[in-house]
Design an enzyme around this catalytic site. Structure first.
Site, PDB file in Angstrom:
ATOM      1  N   ARG A   1       0.831  -1.219   0.000  1.00 37.32           N
ATOM      2  CA  ARG A   1       0.000   0.000   0.000  1.00 37.32           C
ATOM      3  C   ARG A   1       0.861   1.263   0.000  1.00 37.32           C
ATOM      4  O   ARG A   1       0.457   2.279  -0.552  1.00 37.32           O
ATOM      5  CB  ARG A   1      -0.915  -0.001   1.214  1.00 37.32           C
ATOM      6  CG  ARG A   1      -2.008  -1.013   1.052  1.00 37.32           C
ATOM      7  CD  ARG A   1      -3.007  -0.952   2.167  1.00 37.32           C
ATOM      8  NE  ARG A   1      -4.140  -1.773   1.808  1.00 37.32           N
ATOM      9  CZ  ARG A   1      -5.106  -2.122   2.632  1.00 37.32           C
ATOM     10  NH1 ARG A   1      -5.068  -1.696   3.874  1.00 37.32           N
ATOM     11  NH2 ARG A   1      -6.102  -2.873   2.232  1.00 37.32           N
TER      12      ARG A   1
ATOM     13  N   GLY B   1     -14.996  -3.404   0.065  1.00 33.35           N
ATOM     14  CA  GLY B   1     -16.280  -2.741   0.318  1.00 33.35           C
ATOM     15  C   GLY B   1     -16.517  -1.600  -0.651  1.00 33.35           C
ATOM     16  O   GLY B   1     -17.615  -1.429  -1.182  1.00 33.35           O
TER      17      GLY B   1
ATOM     18  N   LYS C   1     -22.085 -14.384   1.672  1.00 37.51           N
ATOM     19  CA  LYS C   1     -23.288 -13.703   2.172  1.00 37.51           C
ATOM     20  C   LYS C   1     -24.110 -13.081   1.067  1.00 37.51           C
ATOM     21  O   LYS C   1     -23.710 -12.089   0.468  1.00 37.51           O
ATOM     22  CB  LYS C   1     -22.894 -12.646   3.192  1.00 37.51           C
ATOM     23  CG  LYS C   1     -22.651 -13.256   4.561  1.00 37.51           C
ATOM     24  CD  LYS C   1     -22.289 -12.202   5.563  1.00 37.51           C
ATOM     25  CE  LYS C   1     -20.882 -12.302   6.066  1.00 37.51           C
ATOM     26  NZ  LYS C   1     -19.809 -11.792   5.335  1.00 37.51           N
TER      27      LYS C   1
ATOM     28  N   GLY D   1     -10.873  -7.598  -1.798  1.00 40.47           N
ATOM     29  CA  GLY D   1     -11.195  -8.659  -0.846  1.00 40.47           C
ATOM     30  C   GLY D   1     -10.770 -10.034  -1.311  1.00 40.47           C
ATOM     31  O   GLY D   1      -9.653 -10.210  -1.818  1.00 40.47           O
TER      32      GLY D   1
HETATM   33  P1  AMP Z   1     -17.872 -12.752   1.164  1.00 38.62           P
HETATM   34  O1  AMP Z   1     -17.260 -12.032   2.333  1.00 38.62           O
HETATM   35  O2  AMP Z   1     -19.364 -12.775   1.211  1.00 38.62           O
HETATM   36  O3  AMP Z   1     -17.318 -12.291  -0.176  1.00 38.62           O
HETATM   37  O4  AMP Z   1     -17.456 -14.262   1.323  1.00 38.62           O
HETATM   38  C1  AMP Z   1     -16.157 -14.707   1.126  1.00 38.62           C
HETATM   39  C2  AMP Z   1     -16.049 -16.019   1.780  1.00 38.62           C
HETATM   40  O5  AMP Z   1     -17.030 -16.884   1.256  1.00 38.62           O
HETATM   41  C3  AMP Z   1     -14.733 -16.712   1.535  1.00 38.62           C
HETATM   42  O6  AMP Z   1     -13.987 -16.686   2.707  1.00 38.62           O
HETATM   43  C4  AMP Z   1     -15.143 -18.142   1.170  1.00 38.62           C
HETATM   44  O7  AMP Z   1     -14.464 -19.069   1.935  1.00 38.62           O
HETATM   45  C5  AMP Z   1     -16.608 -18.181   1.503  1.00 38.62           C
HETATM   46  N1  AMP Z   1     -17.349 -19.121   0.667  1.00 38.62           N
HETATM   47  C6  AMP Z   1     -17.306 -19.278  -0.660  1.00 38.62           C
HETATM   48  N2  AMP Z   1     -18.082 -20.281  -1.062  1.00 38.62           N
HETATM   49  C7  AMP Z   1     -18.648 -20.809   0.053  1.00 38.62           C
HETATM   50  C8  AMP Z   1     -19.540 -21.892   0.278  1.00 38.62           C
HETATM   51  N3  AMP Z   1     -20.003 -22.623  -0.737  1.00 38.62           N
HETATM   52  N4  AMP Z   1     -19.919 -22.150   1.535  1.00 38.62           N
HETATM   53  C9  AMP Z   1     -19.436 -21.390   2.557  1.00 38.62           C
HETATM   54  N5  AMP Z   1     -18.587 -20.364   2.405  1.00 38.62           N
HETATM   55  C10 AMP Z   1     -18.196 -20.070   1.162  1.00 38.62           C
END
Ligand code: AMP
Length: 396
Positions: free
Chosen positions: A36, A372, A196, A349
């Site tokens: 960074r 974000g 999520k 991310g």
């Molecule tokens: P997010 O913060 O919503 O972008 O989620 C990212 C996280 O989603 C990563 O750490 C992944 O390990 C998790 N992830 C991806 N696919 C799955 C899944 N099928 N079940 C549970 N977690 C997941």
């Protein structure tokens, strides 16, 4: 178009530069990754070349009050090493020491303020704090994309009080992301994933107005598959979002968007890196299994869509890519994106971490530095920290 540092007069001015020096530190205050700081050098050097007096500010971590372990000292030292130049550090943010050091600055010199979040007024966008911050300088430059979705004093309030512009890093982020969504070469394919669904619904909704193909993978996909009547076993599902998932799929139909979900999945009996992988079709996942990755057939379908794409945006992993047993889908999609001749934009991310982990960092057009912020920019087309910057004055 927003003003950049090339559009405003910086000659001999005191320039307040908001950067993102929220660098990872170990227990001994050593910087684990100085990327960074390194990435900020072009903006800093340009400002110094204008004989400006540079005042740098940033947040670091989430301090509750003034805590030594959140001091910006390691960042000031590292910046000094990289520039081979003294970087003064004030012991406060807008207090006596900062005011005195800012006043004494000479052209070409650098002062770094202590961690902005040592002051409660920063996150509260407090008017008095904004005024004190603004009083230190003549011009404000924002180059911290990662916090541009926040209405904080240093990202928003202070910009209203000074002539302003964005730095090179912010400019690059804005051009890459807005260029892709507002003026894409087609076919335009977006890939969303992650866990999520509630975080991504607005992004999906907004992307459906723009893309030709939308790929949904990761944990999010199972809410959609369940909405279609599939048996998804123990896969993560947000039951409160089933109706919304149906509405989004209806919208895709209405907009003629090719909406792609995984057709097969790598599943485990538990959410664990050691869970033995077993493949299931999306509509028939056994009740004691959960989907943790997309399968081979899904990869084939997704790759086909990516092959003809001219613009690709990727936000969110296709499975639990942190675990070897379940990294397959994300790795394959990352590879397809890297091979593509399309304009390829990677949201921050987890997808940014994945593209770097699999060795494709230099094979994509743009990797956003803000998870974000890039999501919110995709969703609403602007951010508070961008909106507040003046537009370039058009020549008659
Ligand atoms: P997010 O913060 O919503 O972008 O989620 C990212 C996280 O989603 C990563 O750490 C992944 O390990 C998790 N992830 C991806 N696919 C799955 C899944 N099928 N079940 C549970 N977690 C997941």
């Amino acid at each position: 178009m927003k003003a950049t540092i090339k559009d405003i007069d910086l000659k001999n001015k005191k320039v307040l530069l908001r950067v993102d020096f929220n660098v990872p530190l170990d227990d001994n205050q050593n910087i684990n990754d100085d990327n960074r700081i390194v990435e900020e050098l072009p903006t800093i050097k340009y400002i110094l070349e204008q004989d400006a007096k540079l005042i740098i500010c940033s947040h670091l971590g989430r301090p509750k009050a003034k805590e030594a372990k959140y001091s910006l000292k390691p960042a000031a030292v590292r910046l000094g090493e990289l520039l081979n130049k003294e970087v003064k550090l004030s012991s406060d943010v807008v207090g006596k020491d900062s005011v005195a050091k800012a006043k004494a600055l000479k052209s070409g010199e650098i002062l770094m303020l202590e961690n902005l979040r040592f002051e409660a007024g920063e996150e509260a966008n407090d008017e008095t704090f904004c005024k004190k911050l603004a009083a230190l300088a003549d011009v404000y430059v924002n180059d911290a994309f990662g916090t541009a979705h926040r209405k904080h004093a240093s990202t928003y309030g202070v910009a209203k009080l000074l002539p302003n512009a964005v730095g090179f890093l912010m400019g690059k982020e804005i051009n890459a992301i807005l260029g892709a969504i507002n003026n894409p070469d087609r076919p335009f394919v977006a890939i969303t994933g992650g866990s999520k669904i509630s975080d991504k619904i607005k992004v999906i909704d907004s992307l459906l107005d723009k893309v030709d193909t939308l790929i949904v993978g990761g944990g999010m996909a199972y809410t959609f598959i369940k909405a279609l009547g599939g048996n998804v076993g123990k896969s993560i599902v947000d039951d409160t979002k089933i109706e919304l998932a149906k509405e989004l799929m209806d919208k895709a139909k209405l907009k003629n968007v090719n909406f792609l979900l995984p057709i097969d999945n790598g599943c485990g009996t538990e959410f664990s890196k050691d869970a033995k992988r077993k493949e299931f079709e999306s509509f028939n996942i056994a009740s004691n299994y959960q989907g943790l990755d997309i399968g081979k057939k899904s990869v084939k379908v997704f790759k086909r869509a990516l092959k003809s794409a001219k613009t690709i945006i990727w936000n969110g992993t296709l499975g639990v890519s942190e675990w070897e047993n379940y990294e397959f889908g994300t790795k394959q999609v990352a590879k397809a994106i890297a091979k593509s001749k399309a304009t390829t934009i990677i949201g921050g991310g987890d997808s940014a971490a994945a593209i770097i982990k699999f060795g494709y960092k230099d094979k994509v057009t743009h990797i956003s530095t803000g998870g974000g912020a890039s999501m919110q920019l995709l969703e609403s087309g602007t951010l508070p920290g961008i909106e507040v910057i003046n537009d370039v004055k058009k020549e008659d």
